[in-house]
Scaffold this motif. Structure first.
Motif, mmCIF file in Angstrom:
data_model
loop_
_atom_site.group_PDB
_atom_site.id
_atom_site.type_symbol
_atom_site.label_atom_id
_atom_site.label_comp_id
_atom_site.label_asym_id
_atom_site.label_seq_id
_atom_site.Cartn_x
_atom_site.Cartn_y
_atom_site.Cartn_z
ATOM 1 N N LEU A 172 0.643 -1.130 0.133
ATOM 2 C CA LEU A 172 -0.200 -0.108 0.125
ATOM 3 C C LEU A 172 0.946 1.258 0.047
ATOM 4 O O LEU A 172 1.842 1.337 0.672
ATOM 5 N N LEU A 173 0.484 2.358 -0.833
ATOM 6 C CA LEU A 173 1.210 3.694 -0.819
ATOM 7 C C LEU A 173 -0.151 4.502 -1.132
ATOM 8 O O LEU A 173 -0.815 4.560 -1.955
ATOM 9 N N SER A 174 -0.357 5.121 -0.160
ATOM 10 C CA SER A 174 -1.486 6.174 -0.176
ATOM 11 C C SER A 174 -2.720 5.645 -0.293
ATOM 12 O O SER A 174 -3.444 6.099 -1.235
ATOM 13 N N HIS A 175 -3.182 4.592 0.353
ATOM 14 C CA HIS A 175 -4.455 3.805 0.402
ATOM 15 C C HIS A 175 -4.569 3.016 -0.776
ATOM 16 O O HIS A 175 -5.699 2.602 -0.903
ATOM 17 N N LYS A 176 -3.646 2.967 -1.805
ATOM 18 C CA LYS A 176 -3.701 2.184 -3.045
ATOM 19 C C LYS A 176 -2.593 1.289 -3.147
ATOM 20 O O LYS A 176 -1.445 1.726 -2.624
ATOM 21 N N THR A 177 -2.622 0.130 -3.831
ATOM 22 C CA THR A 177 -1.611 -0.495 -3.938
ATOM 23 C C THR A 177 -0.759 -0.070 -5.043
ATOM 24 O O THR A 177 -1.112 0.684 -5.793
ATOM 25 N N VAL A 178 0.600 -0.494 -5.148
ATOM 26 C CA VAL A 178 1.571 -0.089 -6.119
ATOM 27 C C VAL A 178 1.149 -0.565 -7.541
ATOM 28 O O VAL A 178 0.983 0.331 -8.418
ATOM 29 N N LEU A 179 0.310 -1.666 -7.646
ATOM 30 C CA LEU A 179 -0.173 -1.791 -8.947
ATOM 31 C C LEU A 179 -1.175 -1.004 -9.306
ATOM 32 O O LEU A 179 -1.492 -0.635 -10.528
#
Length: 168
Positions: free
Chosen positions: A10-17
């Protein structure tokens, strides 16, 4: 601590994908992004569930989609396109031969038109709202009234359905 694959971190509430796919989709030179996921992927079930919810919504709202098409005037549009095809002189009723070889008799009834519809493709866009994605439907007909073109119908994140006309 669980081992999380980098693409699912997770990065800022979203996945890297998710960040990667959104960046690609926002690039003016990229039309589509296809993400392959293994059935054994532990996160696949989450994605599959969200897609299944949207497919179920489409199935449950078929009448709403059909109404958008009829309100737009797609039956008259089908007759306009079909009448530009080769006329079948061997029929008592006004009839045209479509590019796919099928005969279309006039007038085209609402029942005939609606029974001719099938989904050519469905696009579910989770970019703006992962819980309420936008949906794009590309609908073909058999017989092919529109000479290999499709009807474009969209449903926004609030599931307001609108016919956008012909595409292709």
């Amino acid at each position: 601590r669980r081992n999380i694959l980098t693409e699912y971190a997770l990065l800022s509430h979203k996945t890297v994908l998710e960040h990667t796919v959104y960046a690609l989709l926002n690039c003016p030179y990229v039309g589509n992004v296809i993400v392959g996921v293994s059935a054994e992927d532990e996160y696949f079930d989450i994605l599959e569930e969200k897609i299944t919810e949207q497919i179920k919504w489409i199935e449950e709202n078929r009448e709403k989609i059909e109404k958008a098409l009829t309100d737009y005037g797609c039956i008259s549009l089908a007759e306009d396109w079909a009448s530009s095809a080769e006329k079948a002189d061997d029929e008592e009723q006004e009839c045209y031969i479509m590019e796919d070889g099928q005969k279309v008799f006039f007038p085209i009834s609402e029942e005939e038109f609606l029974n001719s519809l099938y989904f050519e493709s469905i696009s579910i866009d989770f970019r703006s709202d992962t819980e309420n994605p936008e949906i794009e439907l590309f609908i073909s007909c058999s017989p092919d009234y529109f000479a290999y073109h499709v009807l474009h119908v969209s449903a926004d994140s609030e599931k307001n359905v609108k016919c956008r006309g012909l595409a292709g």
